[in-house]
Design a protein around this motif. Sequence first.
Motif, mmCIF file in Angstrom:
data_model
loop_
_atom_site.group_PDB
_atom_site.id
_atom_site.type_symbol
_atom_site.label_atom_id
_atom_site.label_comp_id
_atom_site.label_asym_id
_atom_site.label_seq_id
_atom_site.Cartn_x
_atom_site.Cartn_y
_atom_site.Cartn_z
ATOM 1 N N GLU A 72 2.107 13.452 0.935
ATOM 2 C CA GLU A 72 3.285 12.808 0.346
ATOM 3 C C GLU A 72 4.427 13.806 0.132
ATOM 4 O O GLU A 72 5.587 13.450 0.261
ATOM 5 C CB GLU A 72 2.898 12.134 -0.982
ATOM 6 N N ARG A 92 9.042 -3.528 10.921
ATOM 7 C CA ARG A 92 9.197 -2.140 11.326
ATOM 8 C C ARG A 92 10.394 -2.013 12.259
ATOM 9 O O ARG A 92 10.884 -3.012 12.781
ATOM 10 C CB ARG A 92 7.935 -1.661 12.058
ATOM 11 N N GLU A 148 6.601 4.225 17.497
ATOM 12 C CA GLU A 148 6.615 3.455 16.255
ATOM 13 C C GLU A 148 5.194 3.055 15.842
ATOM 14 O O GLU A 148 4.287 3.017 16.666
ATOM 15 C CB GLU A 148 7.441 2.176 16.460
ATOM 16 N N ASN A 149 5.070 2.686 14.590
ATOM 17 C CA ASN A 149 3.850 2.066 14.070
ATOM 18 C C ASN A 149 2.599 2.907 14.316
ATOM 19 O O ASN A 149 1.535 2.375 14.595
ATOM 20 C CB ASN A 149 3.655 0.673 14.657
ATOM 21 N N VAL A 171 -4.619 -5.992 14.344
ATOM 22 C CA VAL A 171 -4.772 -6.942 13.247
ATOM 23 C C VAL A 171 -4.428 -8.329 13.782
ATOM 24 O O VAL A 171 -3.320 -8.536 14.282
ATOM 25 C CB VAL A 171 -3.857 -6.570 12.059
ATOM 26 N N VAL A 193 0.792 -1.227 0.000
ATOM 27 C CA VAL A 193 0.000 0.000 0.000
ATOM 28 C C VAL A 193 0.828 1.283 0.000
ATOM 29 O O VAL A 193 0.344 2.334 -0.408
ATOM 30 C CB VAL A 193 -0.960 0.014 1.217
ATOM 31 N N TYR A 208 -7.036 -12.579 8.092
ATOM 32 C CA TYR A 208 -6.852 -11.722 9.268
ATOM 33 C C TYR A 208 -8.079 -10.842 9.471
ATOM 34 O O TYR A 208 -8.735 -10.445 8.502
ATOM 35 C CB TYR A 208 -5.639 -10.798 9.068
ATOM 36 N N ASN A 209 -8.343 -10.529 10.716
ATOM 37 C CA ASN A 209 -9.349 -9.516 11.038
ATOM 38 C C ASN A 209 -8.648 -8.260 11.544
ATOM 39 O O ASN A 209 -7.646 -8.338 12.248
ATOM 40 C CB ASN A 209 -10.309 -10.011 12.127
ATOM 41 N N ARG A 210 -9.208 -7.114 11.193
ATOM 42 C CA ARG A 210 -8.706 -5.848 11.718
ATOM 43 C C ARG A 210 -9.779 -5.268 12.623
ATOM 44 O O ARG A 210 -10.945 -5.227 12.240
ATOM 45 C CB ARG A 210 -8.397 -4.889 10.573
ATOM 46 N N CYS A 241 -0.658 0.785 15.559
ATOM 47 C CA CYS A 241 -1.111 -0.407 14.869
ATOM 48 C C CYS A 241 -0.437 -1.597 15.534
ATOM 49 O O CYS A 241 0.772 -1.617 15.689
ATOM 50 C CB CYS A 241 -0.683 -0.393 13.417
ATOM 51 N N THR A 242 -1.233 -2.556 15.899
ATOM 52 C CA THR A 242 -0.723 -3.703 16.625
ATOM 53 C C THR A 242 -1.084 -4.981 15.885
ATOM 54 O O THR A 242 -2.152 -5.072 15.284
ATOM 55 C CB THR A 242 -1.357 -3.743 18.031
ATOM 56 N N CYS A 243 -0.189 -5.942 15.940
ATOM 57 C CA CYS A 243 -0.472 -7.234 15.334
ATOM 58 C C CYS A 243 -0.574 -8.268 16.440
ATOM 59 O O CYS A 243 0.422 -8.547 17.115
ATOM 60 C CB CYS A 243 0.637 -7.574 14.353
ATOM 61 N N LEU A 281 0.959 3.427 -3.194
ATOM 62 C CA LEU A 281 -0.279 3.946 -3.788
ATOM 63 C C LEU A 281 -0.096 5.302 -4.456
ATOM 64 O O LEU A 281 -0.539 5.535 -5.583
ATOM 65 C CB LEU A 281 -1.377 4.023 -2.710
ATOM 66 N N LEU A 326 4.474 -6.395 11.509
ATOM 67 C CA LEU A 326 3.084 -5.962 11.419
ATOM 68 C C LEU A 326 2.390 -6.642 10.256
ATOM 69 O O LEU A 326 2.973 -6.764 9.180
ATOM 70 C CB LEU A 326 3.020 -4.451 11.199
ATOM 71 N N GLU A 365 0.860 7.334 7.430
ATOM 72 C CA GLU A 365 1.816 6.857 8.427
ATOM 73 C C GLU A 365 2.291 8.035 9.274
ATOM 74 O O GLU A 365 2.556 9.110 8.761
ATOM 75 C CB GLU A 365 3.005 6.176 7.737
ATOM 76 N N ARG A 374 3.597 8.971 4.120
ATOM 77 C CA ARG A 374 2.998 8.014 3.200
ATOM 78 C C ARG A 374 1.503 7.877 3.424
ATOM 79 O O ARG A 374 1.049 7.691 4.552
ATOM 80 C CB ARG A 374 3.623 6.648 3.384
ATOM 81 N N VAL A 375 0.758 7.930 2.327
ATOM 82 C CA VAL A 375 -0.679 7.636 2.363
ATOM 83 C C VAL A 375 -0.824 6.141 2.078
ATOM 84 O O VAL A 375 -0.349 5.661 1.051
ATOM 85 C CB VAL A 375 -1.435 8.449 1.294
ATOM 86 N N THR A 376 -1.449 5.394 2.976
ATOM 87 C CA THR A 376 -1.522 3.938 2.782
ATOM 88 C C THR A 376 -2.930 3.453 2.448
ATOM 89 O O THR A 376 -3.113 2.301 2.108
ATOM 90 C CB THR A 376 -1.027 3.188 4.030
ATOM 91 N N LYS A 377 -3.904 4.323 2.577
ATOM 92 C CA LYS A 377 -5.263 3.904 2.226
ATOM 93 C C LYS A 377 -6.105 5.132 1.896
ATOM 94 O O LYS A 377 -5.961 6.169 2.539
ATOM 95 C CB LYS A 377 -5.897 3.114 3.373
ATOM 96 N N MET A 431 -2.989 -5.276 5.654
ATOM 97 C CA MET A 431 -3.874 -5.764 4.596
ATOM 98 C C MET A 431 -3.294 -5.325 3.250
ATOM 99 O O MET A 431 -2.811 -4.210 3.115
ATOM 100 C CB MET A 431 -5.276 -5.162 4.735
#
Lengths: 335, 335
Positions: free
Chosen positions: B259, A283, B234-235, B126, A248, B217-219, B331-333, A251, A289, B301, B264-267, A292
Amino acid sequence: MHTAEVLASRLGLDIAVAELERLFSQPGADPPDYGLDGGHRRPIRVAYQGVRGSYCHEAATTSFPSAAAVEAFPSGFWMEDAFSTLESGSADRAIIPAENSLDGPIDRNLDLLLRHPAVRITGELVVPVNHCLLAAPGVEISDLRRIVSHPQALGHCERRLQSLDLEVEEVDDAAEAARAVAEDRIRDTAVIGSRIAAKEFGLRIMEQSIHDEGGNYNRFLQLGVGDGPLYCGENRKTTVAFSLEKGVSGLFRALWVFESRGIRVTKVDHRPNRANPVRLVNRAGGVELAQMDYVFVVDVEGSELDPRVAAAVAGLGEFSGFVRVLGSYACTCGA
Amino acid sequence: MHTAEVLASRLGLDIAVAELERLFSQPGADPPDYGLDGGHRRPIRVAYQGVRGSYCHEAATTSFPSAAAVEAFPSGFWMEDAFSTLESGSADRAIIPAENSLDGPIDRNLDLLLRHPAVRITGELVVPVNHCLLAAPGVEISDLRRIVSHPQALGHCERRLQSLDLEVEEVDDAAEAARAVAEDRIRDTAVIGSRIAAKEFGLRIMEQSIHDEGGNYNRFLQLGVGDGPLYCGENRKTTVAFSLEKGVSGLFRALWVFESRGIRVTKVDHRPNRANPVRLVNRAGGVELAQMDYVFVVDVEGSELDPRVAAAVAGLGEFSGFVRVLGSYACTCGA
């Protein structure tokens, strides 16, 4: 059929489809008199998602003001049905609902377009929603006890429903409800549905445009199999799907490929990348991490035949897992 | 309560919530021993969408490995319930499902975040989906006639379902079905559900991870009211919603604002702009086109406290109808 006949028939169909494209890009223009010379030309078969009397049926009819050369038929309840009807060759074009301005898009369309590479978007139609209050002939407002419709339509008409102060019931399919009210001559129930449902089932339009204030429009997509005729005319859009090799964070670079060539990006969608749904990203601090991963679908202004658009699509290929043009088509605003 | 007590209690809660934030950003870290000094500190109340035994319940538990300082409770079936529970002050945090890597996002969350300006995203989690085959104690595979679950879960486990070759039935809520199987001691039916459903209702986990291959995976989003503690660690991600004064053609410019500052734009998401759902655009040839207008929601980000992010958000305001930061969070995994 002899080869010559097949060719002639095919040519006739191509001309008809080309005309249909023209109609889509010039709403309100009368279609020509096709005539049926020697039986070589047949009507364009247009499948619409849903059932008779649906808004999608209405959209199919709105798009083709003269039904002389168009044979419209329902493809079934499921969105998939429209795709399989096209792929089996039972229809030349399909019309599916794509978005409502208040409720948002039907993302499933994008998944289906990605899953059916032979099917392409061949047109886009944006039309104002006209929610009508439909009842059996002779029924007056004072006879009513109940109003039924799809939850979305009920949500659009909240103010009028409040002022009517009748029982409200949700149904899965407003057109089916309209048919039932007509066939069973139910006199205590009105349906919020389309004008075409009234015409199809012989119902009375008690009131028109009963939705709350605000811009309520539906967007429909016209689909076809194969490349079809392409134009470079006005109001063209191209829809491009792609995945990103580095995920992503690439993008913006993908959008830059278009914008740097003067091609405006007007929409960015994303759907699950089922081939690679999650990417593990390292990271700082050694934390891994799960991110998606998506297939991105962008709408850009301009035709696929525009050399700048073609160059951008080629440029995108340099850092994409895959790139596919889902369609290049005219945008039309119906009355 | 005296003012001093209120303050002390409030301080205790703030510390607890700060700790919760830390946990969210450091999965696996043990929570501290809170102790309840003088009754001033109370457990953090975490509402999760849905019912006991749901995947969202499991996510709430996964996020807070020690339940000592956390009181988790279901907020109800509707996504709205999680928001009203927060707004009424009945919960300090809410956990809602946001996306599945195979099925896509739950767009409704964005609509609700836009409609509830007091509620902000305070964390993202996630986690791999672990679909378990659950049955009443003592039940063997050979006793089963039927497997029930939510259509989405059934879709994820197609291969295992095919090999089992039993009757398959869709239900609205797998956790509710698990509860019913346990309470009514139904012996011919297994449920595809979460590990926590087995624990909550005393069911047997016959098999784990029965989903088809591929990254499932579920977010989940963690929500809170008010600004809450913010970190620059971080993250970090920031989610920003905005509308564009000149419509969708300004989208790239909006992304460039981020940008160009190295953010960074991720979505990029879009939802109906209910204040202004449609824009009439004049095109060459005098054709007026209805174009859907959107509220765009982007994930970038970096923390909201990062001066570059703050500058970008301010820059966006120069050509946006409105700009709102929906949250800045870790953001956590999960494991």
